[in-house]
Design an enzyme around this catalytic site. Structure first.
Site, mmCIF file in Angstrom:
data_model
loop_
_atom_site.group_PDB
_atom_site.id
_atom_site.type_symbol
_atom_site.label_atom_id
_atom_site.label_comp_id
_atom_site.label_asym_id
_atom_site.label_seq_id
_atom_site.Cartn_x
_atom_site.Cartn_y
_atom_site.Cartn_z
ATOM 1 N N ASN A 88 0.806 -1.217 0.000
ATOM 2 C CA ASN A 88 0.000 0.000 0.000
ATOM 3 C C ASN A 88 0.844 1.275 0.000
ATOM 4 O OD1 ASN A 88 -2.432 1.753 0.710
ATOM 5 N ND2 ASN A 88 -1.194 1.975 2.560
ATOM 6 N N SER A 141 -4.429 3.447 -8.398
ATOM 7 C CA SER A 141 -5.185 4.700 -8.312
ATOM 8 C C SER A 141 -6.012 4.872 -9.571
ATOM 9 C CB SER A 141 -4.225 5.888 -8.167
ATOM 10 O OG SER A 141 -4.910 7.121 -8.299
ATOM 11 N N TYR A 154 3.225 10.293 -10.852
ATOM 12 C CA TYR A 154 2.300 9.510 -10.025
ATOM 13 C C TYR A 154 1.376 8.684 -10.911
ATOM 14 C CZ TYR A 154 -1.420 8.484 -6.641
ATOM 15 O OH TYR A 154 -2.337 7.848 -5.850
ATOM 16 N N ALA A 156 1.760 7.734 -14.031
ATOM 17 C CA ALA A 156 2.497 6.684 -14.737
ATOM 18 C C ALA A 156 2.820 5.524 -13.804
ATOM 19 C CB ALA A 156 3.777 7.266 -15.332
ATOM 20 N N SER A 157 3.190 5.836 -12.570
ATOM 21 C CA SER A 157 3.531 4.773 -11.618
ATOM 22 C C SER A 157 2.321 3.909 -11.307
ATOM 23 C CB SER A 157 4.107 5.373 -10.327
ATOM 24 O OG SER A 157 3.121 6.035 -9.551
ATOM 25 N N LYS A 158 1.158 4.520 -11.168
ATOM 26 C CA LYS A 158 -0.039 3.763 -10.829
ATOM 27 C C LYS A 158 -0.568 2.966 -12.017
ATOM 28 C CE LYS A 158 -0.128 4.988 -6.523
ATOM 29 N NZ LYS A 158 0.163 3.995 -5.463
ATOM 30 N N ILE A 187 -9.498 10.182 -1.593
ATOM 31 C CA ILE A 187 -9.690 9.661 -0.246
ATOM 32 C C ILE A 187 -9.019 10.619 0.731
ATOM 33 C CG2 ILE A 187 -9.425 7.660 1.267
ATOM 34 C CD1 ILE A 187 -10.995 7.091 -1.334
#
Length: 265
Positions: A88, A141, A154, A156-158, A187
């Site tokens: 996580n 995400s 972010y 691209a990573s997800k 969230i």
């Protein structure tokens, strides 16, 4: 018969010092699991103390192989094995645009957000397979589904995490180890605190989450419930899947609702 859904299971939860990770660690323990909780923040010890004897805290970096290996070793030595890995831990990296972010910053975001889940799968899968199978879940995400929900690195990573769980599920064929992702929307966690603070200061707190059909942001406990589903036998035939938990945001591209002749309700 207690009816607890993770009775007798052993889990690892990274990013457990706050937010989704902390809420999930508490829920896993309440459902009968013993939990190794980890984070780069010392606050992870607060998570473990709140849970009690069913938890063991380790301060570590989820994007470093030695630290991830130590988590698996701790689960085996302290609790007798491993059944569930929840990768996580992650960082937002801000909202820098394509030409405003350095290659070094981009690489660091990928190291934590994408290499971290890769290491979690790589180290946890053999241990889980030894127990006869189990569940690996990774936090992706809605930003990994399409543009518009995060910065370039972010997002691209997800997107990489979503493809990673699909690829890993195939590579673990026959192992009885399932690999899935959770795709949160907005969230209320430490990662999104600046958004909530800005909206509150601007007198626009009531507009948070208005782009999704539920017209609100989500809570960590709601993501924890999704993690529990994927970790438990209730999802025994779910594999290589990205579960979207976003109030319906990703079901449509954002639009101005009055243009659709919306019926007043």
């Amino acid at each position: 018969m207690t009816g607890r859904r993770l009775e007798g299971k052993v889990a690892i939860v990274t990013g457990a010092a706050s937010g989704i990770g902390r809420a999930t660690a508490h829920l896993f323990a309440a459902e009968g699991a013993r939990v190794v909780v980890s984070d780069v923040s010392d606050a992870v010890h607060d998570t473990a103390r709140a849970i009690g004897d069913a938890a063991h805290a380790i301060v570590g970096d989820a994007g470093r192989a030695d630290d991830v290996a130590a988590l698996v070793q701790a689960a085996e030595e302290r609790f007798g094995g491993l059944d569930i890995m929840f990768a996580n831990a992650g960082v937002s990296g801000g909202l820098a645009g394509l030409f405003d972010q350095s290659a070094e910053d981009f690489a660091e975001i990928l190291r934590i957000n994408l290499i971290g889940p890769f290491l979690a799968i790589q180290h946890a899968a053999p241990a889980i397979a030894k127990r006869g199978g189990g569940s690996i879940l990774c936090t992706a995400s809605v930003a990994g589904l399409r543009s518009g929900a995060g910065g370039v690195a972010y997002s691209a990573s997800k997107a990489g995490v979503i493809n990673l769980v699909q690829t890993a599920a195939q590579q673990l064929v026959g192992s009885k180890v399932r690999v899935n992702a959770i795709c949160p929307g907005l969230i209320q966690t430490g990662m999104t605190e600046m958004i909530y603070d800005w909206a509150t200061a601007a007198g626009k707190a009531d507009r948070i989450g208005r782009l999704n059909p539920l017209r609100r942001g989500g809570e960590p406990d709601e993501l924890a419930q999704a993690a529990l589903f994927l970790a438990s036998d209730a999802s025994s035939y779910v594999n290589g899947h990205a579960l979207v938990v976003d109030g319906g945001l990703a079901s449509s591209h954002p639009f101005t609702q009055q243009n659709y002749g919306q019926v007043a309700i």
